[in-house]
Design a protein around this motif. Structure first.
Motif, PDB file in Angstrom:
ATOM      1  N   VAL A   1       0.954  -1.255  -0.055  1.00 48.24           N
ATOM      2  CA  VAL A   1      -0.216   0.052   0.076  1.00 48.24           C
ATOM      3  C   VAL A   1       0.771   1.204   0.131  1.00 48.24           C
ATOM      4  CG1 VAL A   1      -1.777   1.395   1.251  1.00 48.24           C
ATOM      5  CG2 VAL A   1      -2.104  -1.309   1.152  1.00 48.24           C
ATOM      6  N   GLN A   2       0.854   2.040  -0.963  1.00 49.92           N
ATOM      7  CA  GLN A   2       1.777   3.398  -1.139  1.00 49.92           C
ATOM      8  C   GLN A   2       0.900   4.645  -1.119  1.00 49.92           C
ATOM      9  OE1 GLN A   2       4.891   2.517  -1.881  1.00 49.92           O
ATOM     10  NE2 GLN A   2       4.372   0.672  -1.334  1.00 49.92           N
ATOM     11  N   GLY A   3      -0.384   4.648  -0.584  1.00 52.28           N
ATOM     12  CA  GLY A   3      -1.042   5.991  -0.519  1.00 52.28           C
ATOM     13  C   GLY A   3      -2.562   5.784  -0.562  1.00 52.28           C
ATOM     14  N   LEU A   4      -3.203   6.977  -0.602  1.00 51.03           N
ATOM     15  CA  LEU A   4      -4.451   7.049  -0.674  1.00 51.03           C
ATOM     16  C   LEU A   4      -5.105   7.800  -1.905  1.00 51.03           C
ATOM     17  CD1 LEU A   4      -5.099   8.323   2.873  1.00 51.03           C
ATOM     18  CD2 LEU A   4      -6.052   6.067   2.176  1.00 51.03           C
ATOM     19  N   VAL A   5      -6.172   7.365  -2.200  1.00 48.14           N
ATOM     20  CA  VAL A   5      -6.982   8.306  -3.453  1.00 48.14           C
ATOM     21  C   VAL A   5      -8.357   8.472  -2.967  1.00 48.14           C
ATOM     22  CG1 VAL A   5      -7.818   8.199  -5.954  1.00 48.14           C
ATOM     23  CG2 VAL A   5      -5.489   7.276  -5.489  1.00 48.14           C
ATOM     24  N   VAL A   6      -8.542   9.591  -2.490  1.00 43.46           N
ATOM     25  CA  VAL A   6      -9.928   9.865  -1.805  1.00 43.46           C
ATOM     26  C   VAL A   6     -10.593  11.106  -2.444  1.00 43.46           C
ATOM     27  CG1 VAL A   6     -10.950  10.526   0.644  1.00 43.46           C
ATOM     28  CG2 VAL A   6      -8.617   9.036   0.237  1.00 43.46           C
ATOM     29  N   GLY A   7     -11.872  10.871  -2.728  1.00 35.72           N
ATOM     30  CA  GLY A   7     -12.847  11.998  -3.174  1.00 35.72           C
ATOM     31  C   GLY A   7     -13.678  12.609  -2.124  1.00 35.72           C
ATOM     32  N   ARG A   8     -14.926  12.114  -2.351  1.00 31.35           N
ATOM     33  CA  ARG A   8     -15.998  12.800  -1.743  1.00 31.35           C
ATOM     34  C   ARG A   8     -15.853  12.860  -0.241  1.00 31.35           C
ATOM     35  NH1 ARG A   8     -20.647   9.392  -4.732  1.00 31.35           N
ATOM     36  NH2 ARG A   8     -18.940   7.928  -4.465  1.00 31.35           N
ATOM     37  N   SER A   9     -15.165  11.967   0.411  1.00 33.47           N
ATOM     38  CA  SER A   9     -14.904  12.025   2.110  1.00 33.47           C
ATOM     39  C   SER A   9     -14.214  13.299   2.398  1.00 33.47           C
ATOM     40  CB  SER A   9     -14.163  10.651   2.347  1.00 33.47           C
ATOM     41  OG  SER A   9     -14.996   9.595   2.183  1.00 33.47           O
ATOM     42  N   LEU A  10     -13.134  13.717   1.614  1.00 33.30           N
ATOM     43  CA  LEU A  10     -12.562  14.777   1.591  1.00 33.30           C
ATOM     44  C   LEU A  10     -12.992  15.977   1.120  1.00 33.30           C
ATOM     45  CD1 LEU A  10      -8.757  13.459   1.130  1.00 33.30           C
ATOM     46  CD2 LEU A  10     -10.262  13.267   3.167  1.00 33.30           C
ATOM     47  N   LEU A  11     -13.467  15.756  -0.034  1.00 32.69           N
ATOM     48  CA  LEU A  11     -14.170  17.310  -0.670  1.00 32.69           C
ATOM     49  C   LEU A  11     -15.522  17.660  -0.023  1.00 32.69           C
ATOM     50  CD1 LEU A  11     -13.240  16.459  -4.441  1.00 32.69           C
ATOM     51  CD2 LEU A  11     -12.157  18.059  -2.899  1.00 32.69           C
ATOM     52  N   TYR A  12     -16.289  16.650   0.438  1.00 36.20           N
ATOM     53  CA  TYR A  12     -17.438  16.877   1.129  1.00 36.20           C
ATOM     54  C   TYR A  12     -17.798  16.127   2.588  1.00 36.20           C
ATOM     55  CZ  TYR A  12     -18.680  18.341  -3.692  1.00 36.20           C
ATOM     56  OH  TYR A  12     -18.629  19.032  -4.766  1.00 36.20           O
ATOM     57  N   PRO A  13     -16.753  16.543   3.359  1.00 38.94           N
ATOM     58  CA  PRO A  13     -16.836  15.884   4.857  1.00 38.94           C
ATOM     59  C   PRO A  13     -18.236  16.320   5.381  1.00 38.94           C
ATOM     60  CG  PRO A  13     -15.343  17.665   4.875  1.00 38.94           C
ATOM     61  CD  PRO A  13     -15.849  17.526   3.552  1.00 38.94           C
ATOM     62  N   PRO A  14     -18.537  15.449   6.475  1.00 37.74           N
ATOM     63  CA  PRO A  14     -20.056  15.699   6.964  1.00 37.74           C
ATOM     64  C   PRO A  14     -20.031  17.207   7.735  1.00 37.74           C
ATOM     65  CG  PRO A  14     -19.102  13.515   7.708  1.00 37.74           C
ATOM     66  CD  PRO A  14     -18.108  14.306   6.739  1.00 37.74           C
ATOM     67  N   ASP A  15     -18.885  17.688   8.209  1.00 33.32           N
ATOM     68  CA  ASP A  15     -18.536  19.108   8.916  1.00 33.32           C
ATOM     69  C   ASP A  15     -18.292  20.055   7.900  1.00 33.32           C
ATOM     70  OD1 ASP A  15     -16.144  18.495   8.467  1.00 33.32           O
ATOM     71  OD2 ASP A  15     -15.298  18.763  10.392  1.00 33.32           O
ATOM     72  N   ASP A  16     -18.139  19.713   6.355  1.00 31.28           N
ATOM     73  CA  ASP A  16     -17.792  20.621   5.456  1.00 31.28           C
ATOM     74  C   ASP A  16     -16.433  21.319   5.723  1.00 31.28           C
ATOM     75  OD1 ASP A  16     -19.314  21.000   2.937  1.00 31.28           O
ATOM     76  OD2 ASP A  16     -19.790  22.849   3.332  1.00 31.28           O
ATOM     77  N   ASP A  17     -15.705  20.858   6.367  1.00 34.62           N
ATOM     78  CA  ASP A  17     -14.127  21.494   6.889  1.00 34.62           C
ATOM     79  C   ASP A  17     -13.169  20.627   5.704  1.00 34.62           C
ATOM     80  OD1 ASP A  17     -11.925  22.578   7.330  1.00 34.62           O
ATOM     81  OD2 ASP A  17     -12.238  22.423   9.529  1.00 34.62           O
ATOM     82  N   VAL A  18     -13.074  21.160   4.393  1.00 31.57           N
ATOM     83  CA  VAL A  18     -12.391  20.441   3.488  1.00 31.57           C
ATOM     84  C   VAL A  18     -10.862  20.558   4.049  1.00 31.57           C
ATOM     85  CG1 VAL A  18     -11.520  20.406   1.179  1.00 31.57           C
ATOM     86  CG2 VAL A  18     -14.031  21.049   1.876  1.00 31.57           C
ATOM     87  N   ALA A  19     -10.318  21.518   4.526  1.00 36.36           N
ATOM     88  CA  ALA A  19      -8.962  21.552   4.800  1.00 36.36           C
ATOM     89  C   ALA A  19      -8.564  20.573   6.105  1.00 36.36           C
ATOM     90  CB  ALA A  19      -8.584  23.054   5.235  1.00 36.36           C
ATOM     91  N   ALA A  20      -9.449  20.558   7.089  1.00 40.33           N
ATOM     92  CA  ALA A  20      -9.303  19.722   8.130  1.00 40.33           C
ATOM     93  C   ALA A  20      -9.254  18.312   7.668  1.00 40.33           C
ATOM     94  CB  ALA A  20     -10.130  19.804   9.230  1.00 40.33           C
ATOM     95  N   ALA A  21     -10.317  17.869   6.891  1.00 40.30           N
ATOM     96  CA  ALA A  21     -10.247  16.441   6.469  1.00 40.30           C
ATOM     97  C   ALA A  21      -9.096  16.148   5.847  1.00 40.30           C
ATOM     98  CB  ALA A  21     -11.452  16.320   5.743  1.00 40.30           C
ATOM     99  N   VAL A  22      -8.686  17.021   4.637  1.00 38.59           N
ATOM    100  CA  VAL A  22      -7.425  16.615   4.076  1.00 38.59           C
ATOM    101  C   VAL A  22      -6.158  16.497   5.002  1.00 38.59           C
ATOM    102  CG1 VAL A  22      -5.856  17.612   2.228  1.00 38.59           C
ATOM    103  CG2 VAL A  22      -8.414  17.744   1.720  1.00 38.59           C
ATOM    104  N   ASP A  23      -6.123  17.379   5.771  1.00 40.79           N
ATOM    105  CA  ASP A  23      -4.976  17.454   6.629  1.00 40.79           C
ATOM    106  C   ASP A  23      -5.018  16.159   7.696  1.00 40.79           C
ATOM    107  OD1 ASP A  23      -4.263  19.838   5.662  1.00 40.79           O
ATOM    108  OD2 ASP A  23      -4.930  20.952   7.321  1.00 40.79           O
ATOM    109  N   THR A  24      -6.174  15.773   8.034  1.00 43.97           N
ATOM    110  CA  THR A  24      -6.128  14.741   8.681  1.00 43.97           C
ATOM    111  C   THR A  24      -5.926  13.174   8.118  1.00 43.97           C
ATOM    112  OG1 THR A  24      -8.018  15.307  10.162  1.00 43.97           O
ATOM    113  CG2 THR A  24      -7.794  12.998  10.252  1.00 43.97           C
ATOM    114  N   ALA A  25      -6.072  13.245   6.657  1.00 48.80           N
ATOM    115  CA  ALA A  25      -5.919  12.079   6.024  1.00 48.80           C
ATOM    116  C   ALA A  25      -4.227  12.212   5.553  1.00 48.80           C
ATOM    117  CB  ALA A  25      -6.432  12.229   4.468  1.00 48.80           C
ATOM    118  N   VAL A  26      -3.703  13.369   5.144  1.00 50.46           N
ATOM    119  CA  VAL A  26      -2.521  13.299   4.953  1.00 50.46           C
ATOM    120  C   VAL A  26      -1.504  12.856   6.315  1.00 50.46           C
ATOM    121  CG1 VAL A  26      -0.472  15.024   4.566  1.00 50.46           C
ATOM    122  CG2 VAL A  26      -2.478  15.300   3.393  1.00 50.46           C
ATOM    123  N   GLY A  27      -1.981  13.404   7.394  1.00 44.80           N
ATOM    124  CA  GLY A  27      -1.529  12.835   8.633  1.00 44.80           C
ATOM    125  C   GLY A  27      -1.228  11.315   8.839  1.00 44.80           C
TER     126      GLY A  27
END
Length: 303
Positions: free
Chosen positions: A275-301
């Motif tokens: 496993v070499q990484g993540l490809v994520v769409g709606r979970s990051l672009l449309y998170p339940p709280d609508d905080d795109v930056a926070a969702a993306v940063d969490t995934a990167v972490g």
């Protein structure tokens, strides 16, 4: 990030060759970068973090309980530009229309650009499993200096359309290999409910079988990657991923209310050797709280 829609439309109307010009001068980067030492560089984790936005071209516009969430192109572009600006995000997976917009917006500099190749299996259609290649061709990806392609491979043993898709996928992988372009294959075994709705089987045995089929396609697997879901039983992922030596990325899947549980499943699977990484769409672009930056940063972490 705010997108000037009027300017974007004006460029498309009066100067359509601007897309090819932007592609020709785009600064590229390797598919994978060497990881940085220490934690001071979240943008250098040594793995792939790709944001996916190829759903609209298949007529899949819903996110959670919002049936047309992805139909607003300006809103989608602003979410994408924000996600791509976050440290540690390597690139984007999309169809030509969205990639052309992002090129014109200058959002793809030093990013991995992946074209979504087969979008003909429209969501809910009777021909959904006859998934024709209606997106960028291998020659288009090479001409525009893009970095990879992706294809969806859904197999229902009871649907003859699956065989057409299987054959087309194999030939597309051959063509990508001829250009030395990586192609990410997203395989599923699936079935139709009594009401006719197509369901992907995320059981461990089904995902294992799908990986085995996808790995054997085409004349060479040298440029083939896998894009795989985390199984219903995340503890079975180690066994599932033993099916192939091909490099793989995890796909994000549907938006769920319990994002913490989703992140934990990804975190565990990211420890597996292929496993070499993540490809994520709606979970990051449309998170339940609508905080795109926070969702993306969490995934990167997680990387």
């Amino acid at each position: 990030m705010s997108v000037d829609l009027a300017h974007l439309v004006a460029v498309r109307t009066r100067h359509p060759e601007a897309v090819a010009e932007a592609a020709a001068r785009r600064r590229r980067r390797p598919l994978l970068r060497a990881p940085a030492t220490g934690r001071e560089r979240p943008d250098r984790h040594g793995r792939l973090m790709i944001v996916a936005a190829d759903h609209p071209a298949r007529g899949a516009l819903a996110v959670g309980d919002r049936p047309l969430a992805m139909a607003n192109r300006l809103d989608l572009l602003e979410r994408l530009c924000l996600a791509l600006s976050r440290p540690g995000v390597d690139g984007v997976l999309a169809t030509a229309d969205i990639l052309d917009d992002l090129l014109l917006l200058g959002a793809l500099e030093e990013k991995v650009v992946m074209g979504s190749m087969n979008r003909g299996g429209l969501a809910g259609a009777a021909f959904e499993l006859d998934d024709r290649f209606t997106g960028p061709r291998p020659e288009d990806l090479a001409r525009l200096r893009f970095d990879a392609g992706k294809l969806l491979l859904r197999i229902d043993p009871g649907d003859p359309g699956s065989l057409t898709t299987l054959h087309s996928a194999a030939r597309a992988i051959d063509a990508m290999a001829a250009y030395r372009l990586p192609v990410f294959v997203e395989p599923f075994l699936c079935r139709r409910d009594p009401d006719g709705r197509l369901r992907n089987d995320l059981g461990a045995d089904a995902v294992t079988t799908a990986i085995a089929i996808a790995s054997g396609l085409a004349g060479t697997s040298a440029y083939t990657w896998l894009k795989v879901p985390v199984t219903d039983d995340p503890d079975a992922m180690a066994r599932v991923m033993e099916t192939s030596t091909l490099p793989a990325v995890l796909l994000g899947g549907e938006v769920g209310r319990d994002q913490d549980a989703t992140y934990e499943k990804w975190r565990k699977a990211l420890h597996l050797p292929t496993v070499q990484g993540l490809v994520v769409g709606r979970s990051l672009l449309y998170p339940p709280d609508d905080d795109v930056a926070a969702a993306v940063d969490t995934a990167v972490g997680l990387l």
